[in-house]
Design an enzyme around this catalytic site. Structure first.
Site, mmCIF file in Angstrom:
data_model
loop_
_atom_site.group_PDB
_atom_site.id
_atom_site.type_symbol
_atom_site.label_atom_id
_atom_site.label_comp_id
_atom_site.label_asym_id
_atom_site.label_seq_id
_atom_site.Cartn_x
_atom_site.Cartn_y
_atom_site.Cartn_z
ATOM 1 C CG HIS A 183 40.963 42.529 47.528
ATOM 2 N ND1 HIS A 183 42.101 43.387 47.508
ATOM 3 C CD2 HIS A 183 40.730 41.893 46.110
ATOM 4 C CE1 HIS A 183 42.621 43.192 46.100
ATOM 5 N NE2 HIS A 183 41.771 42.123 45.669
ATOM 6 C CG HIS A 204 40.411 46.462 44.842
ATOM 7 N ND1 HIS A 204 39.592 45.137 45.193
ATOM 8 C CD2 HIS A 204 40.444 46.428 43.690
ATOM 9 C CE1 HIS A 204 39.782 44.335 44.139
ATOM 10 N NE2 HIS A 204 40.191 45.184 43.244
ATOM 11 C CG ASP A 244 47.020 43.646 38.332
ATOM 12 O OD1 ASP A 244 46.401 42.499 37.658
ATOM 13 O OD2 ASP A 244 46.095 43.920 39.305
ATOM 14 C CD GLN A 247 46.109 46.800 35.221
ATOM 15 O OE1 GLN A 247 45.193 46.117 34.371
ATOM 16 N NE2 GLN A 247 45.858 47.242 36.334
HETATM 17 P P1 AMP Z 1 41.131 44.812 39.439
HETATM 18 O O1 AMP Z 1 39.803 45.112 40.270
HETATM 19 O O2 AMP Z 1 41.636 43.389 39.656
HETATM 20 O O3 AMP Z 1 41.219 45.072 38.210
HETATM 21 O O4 AMP Z 1 42.068 45.621 40.226
HETATM 22 C C1 AMP Z 1 41.951 47.044 40.523
HETATM 23 C C2 AMP Z 1 43.253 47.643 40.849
HETATM 24 O O5 AMP Z 1 43.545 47.188 42.203
HETATM 25 C C3 AMP Z 1 44.558 47.338 39.993
HETATM 26 O O6 AMP Z 1 45.322 48.476 39.954
HETATM 27 C C4 AMP Z 1 45.036 46.293 40.770
HETATM 28 O O7 AMP Z 1 46.471 46.165 40.591
HETATM 29 C C5 AMP Z 1 44.896 46.796 42.085
HETATM 30 N N1 AMP Z 1 44.992 45.688 43.180
HETATM 31 C C6 AMP Z 1 44.355 44.213 42.893
HETATM 32 N N2 AMP Z 1 45.114 43.371 43.964
HETATM 33 C C7 AMP Z 1 46.026 44.177 44.483
HETATM 34 C C8 AMP Z 1 46.682 43.803 46.093
HETATM 35 N N3 AMP Z 1 46.616 42.751 46.533
HETATM 36 N N4 AMP Z 1 47.628 44.950 46.108
HETATM 37 C C9 AMP Z 1 47.492 46.079 45.802
HETATM 38 N N5 AMP Z 1 46.941 46.345 44.681
HETATM 39 C C10 AMP Z 1 46.016 45.328 44.294
#
Ligand code: AMP
Length: 290
Positions: free
Chosen positions: A34, A37, A149, A152
């Site tokens: 989205h 990402h 996150d 994290q």
């Molecule tokens: P994930 O696919 O959930 O593991 O997320 C991958 C990366 O995208 C991680 O570093 C998340 O922190 C980042 N991320 C997910 N959602 C958002 C958001 N709404 N705004 C900024 N970064 C995000």
């Protein structure tokens, strides 16, 4: 855009980039991409080559969590990345990352058992393990993560320092819907009735942020207000609300420049997380788009 599914093939590509003295960025994801990402791609582009990994990492899911139902719209993800000029997508299978006989885990002690670590024991060692493995395969000069996150990012920063990893970590602000809901792949689980109540996370963060701006520095008072707001939302159930230092995630009595308000809330059966900095100098990152 190259799509690379094996460790061996990725290492070959990486060596070719080495020969050309190219710099490399990595954006690790679990797919279902989205705008949050995609926002991570901007700082990634400062390197010569941008790599996005898509891997739904089984070791960071608990036994009763959503590993099986986690969304995997692969074709759509690849289209989005191709349109944005990503150079390579690393798309390993679980057995490529954890082959038969795999036995090594990375645990960042203490930081991993706080906040989300209480209700998701084992989650952050899964994260640290896979991120270190991705770093060793991709050997990025820079890696980009989202503030969404927050825990994290604190844990990975600690791992990079503790293990002397030569990678620059960049953290990008949270991308939100117009009503403040932080974008998340798990928002897809919300049914129409739950969508509006889900804004209670952002509303509570905003409440505390504004109270803090107006001079309330006692974290106990701020947290009481946050908990009341969440409890007043019929479909919401609080997992935790804490104000901690972004240095080491230790709880704070007073708002300081490092103060992070972090929340996890169940909306129906969906667990959502969100956070904001509380100090004046750092709050801009929590604002939704114009
Ligand atoms: P994930 O696919 O959930 O593991 O997320 C991958 C990366 O995208 C991680 O570093 C998340 O922190 C980042 N991320 C997910 N959602 C958002 C958001 N709404 N705004 C900024 N970064 C995000």
């Amino acid at each position: 855009m190259q799509i690379v599914k094996t460790v061996a093939a990725f290492k070959r590509l990486r060596s070719a980039w080495d020969d050309q003295r190219l710099t490399v960025s990595l954006v690790p994801t679990m797919g279902a991409l989205h705008a949050g990402h995609l926002s991570l791609l901007s700082p990634a582009r400062e390197a010569d080559r941008v790599v996005v990994s898509i891997f739904v990492n089984p070791t960071q899911f608990g036994p009763h969590e959503d590993l099986q139902r986690y969304p995997r719209p692969l074709e759509q993800d690849l289209c989005l990345l191709k349109a944005r000029g990503v150079d390579a997508v690393f798309l390993p299978s679980a057995s490529e990352i954890y082959p038969e006989g795999y036995r090594t885990i990375v645990t960042v002690e203490e930081l991993s058992s706080r906040l989300c670590g209480v209700s998701r024991p084992g989650h952050f060692r899964g994260v640290a393990t896979v991120v270190l493995k991705l770093f060793n395969i991709v050997r990025p000069h820079r890696a980009v993560f989202g503030q969404k996150d927050a825990q994290q990012t604190v844990i990975l920063r600690r791992m990079v320092r503790d293990l002397e990893l030569d990678v620059e970590l960049i953290v990008q602000p949270i991308v939100r819907e117009a009503d403040g809901l932080a974008l998340s792949s798990r928002n897809q689980y919300l049914n129409p009735e739950e969508r509006k109540p889900a804004t209670v996370l952002f509303r509570s963060l905003e409440f505390a942020r504004l109270e803090s701006l107006q001079g309330e520095s006692r974290t106990g008072v701020l947290l009481r207000g946050v908990r009341e707001l969440i409890e007043s939302e019929r479909l919401a159930r609080l997992d935790y609300a804490e104000i901690v230092s972004t240095d080491d995630l230790s709880p704070l009595d007073e708002v300081t420049a490092q103060a992070l308000l972090a929340l996890a809330v169940f909306i129906g059966r969906t667990r959502l997380i969100d956070n904001t900095f509380l100090h004046k100098s750092l709050i801009d990152s929590s604002l939704p788009p114009g």
